[in-house]
Design a protein around this motif. Structure first.
Motif, PDB file in Angstrom:
ATOM      1  N   PRO A 187       0.772  -1.292   0.065  1.00  0.00           N
ATOM      2  CA  PRO A 187      -0.032   0.101   0.095  1.00  0.00           C
ATOM      3  C   PRO A 187       0.871   1.259  -0.152  1.00  0.00           C
ATOM      4  O   PRO A 187       0.530   2.282  -0.573  1.00  0.00           O
ATOM      5  CB  PRO A 187      -0.812  -0.238   1.279  1.00  0.00           C
ATOM      6  N   GLU A 188       1.999   1.319   0.556  1.00  0.00           N
ATOM      7  CA  GLU A 188       2.646   2.414   0.764  1.00  0.00           C
ATOM      8  C   GLU A 188       3.318   2.798  -0.593  1.00  0.00           C
ATOM      9  O   GLU A 188       3.288   4.061  -0.974  1.00  0.00           O
ATOM     10  CB  GLU A 188       4.022   2.279   1.755  1.00  0.00           C
ATOM     11  N   ILE A 189       3.625   1.827  -1.297  1.00  0.00           N
ATOM     12  CA  ILE A 189       4.297   2.083  -2.968  1.00  0.00           C
ATOM     13  C   ILE A 189       3.168   2.729  -3.726  1.00  0.00           C
ATOM     14  O   ILE A 189       3.341   3.464  -4.427  1.00  0.00           O
ATOM     15  CB  ILE A 189       5.018   0.823  -3.293  1.00  0.00           C
ATOM     16  N   LEU A 190       1.839   1.995  -3.631  1.00  0.00           N
ATOM     17  CA  LEU A 190       0.684   2.240  -4.315  1.00  0.00           C
ATOM     18  C   LEU A 190       0.416   3.675  -3.891  1.00  0.00           C
ATOM     19  O   LEU A 190       0.023   4.423  -5.093  1.00  0.00           O
ATOM     20  CB  LEU A 190      -0.410   1.368  -4.007  1.00  0.00           C
ATOM     21  N   ALA A 191       0.433   4.098  -2.884  1.00  0.00           N
ATOM     22  CA  ALA A 191       0.530   5.701  -2.383  1.00  0.00           C
ATOM     23  C   ALA A 191       1.423   6.534  -2.886  1.00  0.00           C
ATOM     24  O   ALA A 191       1.069   7.706  -2.719  1.00  0.00           O
ATOM     25  CB  ALA A 191       0.263   5.758  -1.005  1.00  0.00           C
ATOM     26  N   GLY A 192       2.538   6.265  -3.608  1.00  0.00           N
ATOM     27  CA  GLY A 192       3.508   6.903  -4.027  1.00  0.00           C
ATOM     28  C   GLY A 192       4.310   7.417  -2.932  1.00  0.00           C
ATOM     29  O   GLY A 192       5.297   8.547  -3.033  1.00  0.00           O
ATOM     30  N   LEU A 193       4.470   6.773  -1.905  1.00  0.00           N
ATOM     31  CA  LEU A 193       5.425   7.136  -0.903  1.00  0.00           C
ATOM     32  C   LEU A 193       6.845   6.859  -0.998  1.00  0.00           C
ATOM     33  O   LEU A 193       7.778   7.459  -0.500  1.00  0.00           O
ATOM     34  CB  LEU A 193       5.088   6.366   0.771  1.00  0.00           C
ATOM     35  N   GLY A 194       7.274   5.801  -1.902  1.00  0.00           N
ATOM     36  CA  GLY A 194       8.454   5.733  -2.279  1.00  0.00           C
ATOM     37  C   GLY A 194       9.310   4.814  -1.400  1.00  0.00           C
ATOM     38  O   GLY A 194       8.796   4.662  -0.226  1.00  0.00           O
ATOM     39  N   ALA A 195      10.484   4.271  -1.897  1.00  0.00           N
ATOM     40  CA  ALA A 195      11.323   3.556  -0.805  1.00  0.00           C
ATOM     41  C   ALA A 195      12.909   3.946  -1.413  1.00  0.00           C
ATOM     42  O   ALA A 195      13.269   3.744  -2.576  1.00  0.00           O
ATOM     43  CB  ALA A 195      11.083   2.020  -0.939  1.00  0.00           C
ATOM     44  N   PRO A 196      13.539   4.255  -0.527  1.00  0.00           N
ATOM     45  CA  PRO A 196      13.405   4.578   0.947  1.00  0.00           C
ATOM     46  C   PRO A 196      12.489   5.656   1.387  1.00  0.00           C
ATOM     47  O   PRO A 196      12.200   6.653   0.416  1.00  0.00           O
ATOM     48  CB  PRO A 196      14.700   4.578   1.618  1.00  0.00           C
ATOM     49  N   ARG A 197      11.969   5.841   2.697  1.00  0.00           N
ATOM     50  CA  ARG A 197      10.814   6.895   3.114  1.00  0.00           C
ATOM     51  C   ARG A 197      11.224   6.917   4.547  1.00  0.00           C
ATOM     52  O   ARG A 197      11.688   6.002   4.968  1.00  0.00           O
ATOM     53  CB  ARG A 197       9.577   6.305   2.767  1.00  0.00           C
ATOM     54  N   ASN A 198      10.890   7.774   4.991  1.00  0.00           N
ATOM     55  CA  ASN A 198      10.845   8.003   6.558  1.00  0.00           C
ATOM     56  C   ASN A 198      10.092   6.933   7.377  1.00  0.00           C
ATOM     57  O   ASN A 198       9.004   6.668   6.896  1.00  0.00           O
ATOM     58  CB  ASN A 198      10.290   9.238   7.114  1.00  0.00           C
ATOM     59  N   PRO A 199      10.554   6.387   8.500  1.00  0.00           N
ATOM     60  CA  PRO A 199       9.835   5.326   9.019  1.00  0.00           C
ATOM     61  C   PRO A 199       8.675   5.922   9.939  1.00  0.00           C
ATOM     62  O   PRO A 199       8.417   7.154   9.985  1.00  0.00           O
ATOM     63  CB  PRO A 199      10.702   4.913  10.419  1.00  0.00           C
ATOM     64  N   ALA A 200       7.409   5.230   9.637  1.00  0.00           N
ATOM     65  CA  ALA A 200       6.149   5.793  10.287  1.00  0.00           C
ATOM     66  C   ALA A 200       5.655   4.985  11.050  1.00  0.00           C
ATOM     67  O   ALA A 200       5.667   3.523  11.077  1.00  0.00           O
ATOM     68  CB  ALA A 200       5.126   5.961   9.101  1.00  0.00           C
ATOM     69  N   GLU A 201       4.952   5.342  12.220  1.00  0.00           N
ATOM     70  CA  GLU A 201       4.005   4.606  12.916  1.00  0.00           C
ATOM     71  C   GLU A 201       2.734   5.306  13.534  1.00  0.00           C
ATOM     72  O   GLU A 201       2.777   6.341  12.953  1.00  0.00           O
ATOM     73  CB  GLU A 201       4.980   4.517  14.361  1.00  0.00           C
TER      74      GLU A 201
END
Length: 140
Positions: free
Chosen positions: A40-54
């Protein structure tokens, strides 16, 4: 059997740090199954690497304190759209993730402390009645 699976478990480099969580036991289990890999993160365009999220107080924030909740929720929406009307028998998801965590997630303090809970995508799948497993349930 159709199995939805976190793409990082299959070796796709979509994890927040740009790596993956390849899981040989999950891969072996999936060998004779129809699979739907999703991040889902990639589908949303957040990319990799990205800042960790919680998840903190019900909202997804990154380690810099930025509110990334809407992006994560958009990723869940897009992942559900990708599944469409395909009947999914099982989902195997990456543990502890703010998106895919099944049994535990990080507490939002970025201290490594785990609490009981689910990520946004895991919750959505459970709400749909899809059986969800944590990859840690497969022994290595």
């Amino acid at each position: 059997m159709t199995v939805l699976v976190s793409a990082c478990l299959l070796g796709e480099n979509c994890k927040y740090n740009g790596g993956n969580n390849h899981h040989p036991c999950v891969a072996a289990f999936l060998a004779d199954k129809e699979i739907i890999p999703v991040c889902p993160e990639i589908l949303a365009g957040l990319g990799a690497p990205r800042n960790p999220a919680e998840i903190r107080n019900g909202k997804v924030v990154d380690c810099l304190g930025n509110d990334v909740d809407q992006k994560f929720r958009e990723g869940v929406r897009l992942a559900l759209e990708k599944i469409g009307s395909v009947p999914v028998d099982l989902a195997i998801l990456q543990p502890r993730s703010p998106t895919c965590g099944v049994r535990q997630i990080y507490d939002g303090s970025f201290s490594g402390r785990l609490i009981p809970g689910q990520g946004l995508f895991a919750m959505a799948l459970l709400d749909m009645g899809i059986k969800v497993m944590d990859a840690d349930e497969f022994s290595e």
